[in-house]
Design a protein around this motif. Structure first.
Motif, PDB file in Angstrom:
ATOM      1  N   LEU A 129       0.779  -1.201   0.146  1.00  0.00           N
ATOM      2  CA  LEU A 129       0.003  -0.039  -0.089  1.00  0.00           C
ATOM      3  C   LEU A 129       0.976   1.221  -0.174  1.00  0.00           C
ATOM      4  N   LYS A 130       0.522   2.275  -0.907  1.00  0.00           N
ATOM      5  CA  LYS A 130       1.201   3.351  -0.844  1.00  0.00           C
ATOM      6  C   LYS A 130       1.085   4.186   0.441  1.00  0.00           C
ATOM      7  N   GLN A 131       2.149   4.638   1.010  1.00  0.00           N
ATOM      8  CA  GLN A 131       2.042   5.499   2.250  1.00  0.00           C
ATOM      9  C   GLN A 131       1.371   6.839   1.896  1.00  0.00           C
ATOM     10  N   THR A 134      -6.204   4.526   3.513  1.00  0.00           N
ATOM     11  CA  THR A 134      -6.303   2.940   3.713  1.00  0.00           C
ATOM     12  C   THR A 134      -5.123   2.617   4.639  1.00  0.00           C
ATOM     13  N   HIS A 135      -3.855   3.036   4.005  1.00  0.00           N
ATOM     14  CA  HIS A 135      -2.564   2.782   4.739  1.00  0.00           C
ATOM     15  C   HIS A 135      -2.407   3.129   6.120  1.00  0.00           C
ATOM     16  N   ASP A 136      -3.071   4.268   6.409  1.00  0.00           N
ATOM     17  CA  ASP A 136      -3.111   4.777   7.807  1.00  0.00           C
ATOM     18  C   ASP A 136      -4.054   4.127   8.604  1.00  0.00           C
ATOM     19  N   LEU A 137      -5.133   3.692   8.254  1.00  0.00           N
ATOM     20  CA  LEU A 137      -6.029   2.939   8.891  1.00  0.00           C
ATOM     21  C   LEU A 137      -5.606   1.295   9.053  1.00  0.00           C
ATOM     22  N   VAL A 138      -4.837   0.995   8.253  1.00  0.00           N
ATOM     23  CA  VAL A 138      -4.165  -0.393   8.241  1.00  0.00           C
ATOM     24  C   VAL A 138      -3.177  -0.517   9.446  1.00  0.00           C
ATOM     25  N   ILE A 139      -2.371   0.617   9.506  1.00  0.00           N
ATOM     26  CA  ILE A 139      -1.455   0.868  10.549  1.00  0.00           C
ATOM     27  C   ILE A 139      -1.988   0.923  11.916  1.00  0.00           C
ATOM     28  N   ASN A 165       3.707  -8.481   9.929  1.00  0.00           N
ATOM     29  CA  ASN A 165       4.924  -7.647   9.807  1.00  0.00           C
ATOM     30  C   ASN A 165       4.672  -6.517   8.641  1.00  0.00           C
ATOM     31  N   SER A 166       5.212  -5.283   8.890  1.00  0.00           N
ATOM     32  CA  SER A 166       5.097  -4.214   7.561  1.00  0.00           C
ATOM     33  C   SER A 166       6.520  -3.749   7.477  1.00  0.00           C
ATOM     34  N   ILE A 167       6.966  -3.407   6.217  1.00  0.00           N
ATOM     35  CA  ILE A 167       8.257  -3.130   5.895  1.00  0.00           C
ATOM     36  C   ILE A 167       8.054  -2.030   4.938  1.00  0.00           C
ATOM     37  N   GLU A 182       8.229   4.525  -1.278  1.00  0.00           N
ATOM     38  CA  GLU A 182       6.926   5.447  -0.952  1.00  0.00           C
ATOM     39  C   GLU A 182       5.893   4.314  -0.649  1.00  0.00           C
ATOM     40  N   ASN A 183       5.889   3.206  -0.498  1.00  0.00           N
ATOM     41  CA  ASN A 183       5.113   2.141  -0.014  1.00  0.00           C
ATOM     42  C   ASN A 183       5.452   1.607   1.244  1.00  0.00           C
ATOM     43  N   THR A 184       4.394   0.394   1.518  1.00  0.00           N
ATOM     44  CA  THR A 184       4.471  -0.389   2.762  1.00  0.00           C
ATOM     45  C   THR A 184       4.412  -1.681   2.383  1.00  0.00           C
TER      46      THR A 184
END
Length: 164
Positions: free
Chosen positions: A52-54, A58-63, A123-125, A129-131
């Motif tokens: 997912l693009k940072q 959506t990225h923020d909610l997954v984090i 895990n998140s890496i 510009e993505n995770t």
């Protein structure tokens, strides 16, 4: 010598992918986005990945929630793909008017999809510009029946099986 990212963008158009919508929900907020970066990693344990693009909702909610849902889109769901890809600027709430459901977590699944997954991030890496999220599948439904929505060379396609 510097590599031109446009060369990569053009070459990657040759890679045909399925289309999915990733959704997440946290403290009453929900959001989703279209991806083609969803893939299975392992059956034992059941692991998948998505990129997912940072700096996206959506990225923020997954984090924040540490989980997400995946709806694999069927061939008749091109409009949903465009909606969750942000290609419909007049749509402010991407879920408005859609029928959704849930399995084991709150993140919504879109009715009419070919398959559904609930995933918990293990895990998140950060990658450019993505995770890259690696997640355990905690619930799944679907048999792979029907016609998937397929994306190739910036166009949606129908998939036809080759006969022997």
């Amino acid at each position: 010598m510097t590599f031109d990212p446009e060369q990569l963008r053009h070459a990657m158009r040759a890679w045909t992918t399925g289309v999915a919508v990733i959704t997440a929900q946290h403290e009453g907020q929900r959001y989703g986005m279209t991806v083609n970066s969803f893939t299975s990693i392992s059956l034992e344990p059941p692991l998948v990945s998505v990129v997912l693009k940072q700096l996206t909702h959506t990225h923020d909610l997954v984090i924040k929630s540490n989980e997400f849902s995946v709806t694999i889109l069927a061939s008749g769901q091109k409009e949903l793909s465009d909606r969750f890809a942000g290609k419909m600027p007049h749509v402010h709430d991407r879920f408005e008017g859609l029928q959704t459901e849930s399995l084991a977590i709150q993140a919504p699944l879109i009715k009419g999809g070919m398959a559904y997954f609930n995933c918990r991030v293990v895990n998140s890496i950060p990658v450019g510009e993505n995770t890259l999220f690696v997640a355990e599948v905690i619930a799944a439904r679907g048999e792979g029946q029907g016609d998937p929505l397929v994306h190739h060379n910036r166009v949606y396609w129908n998939l036809t099986a080759l006969t022997a």
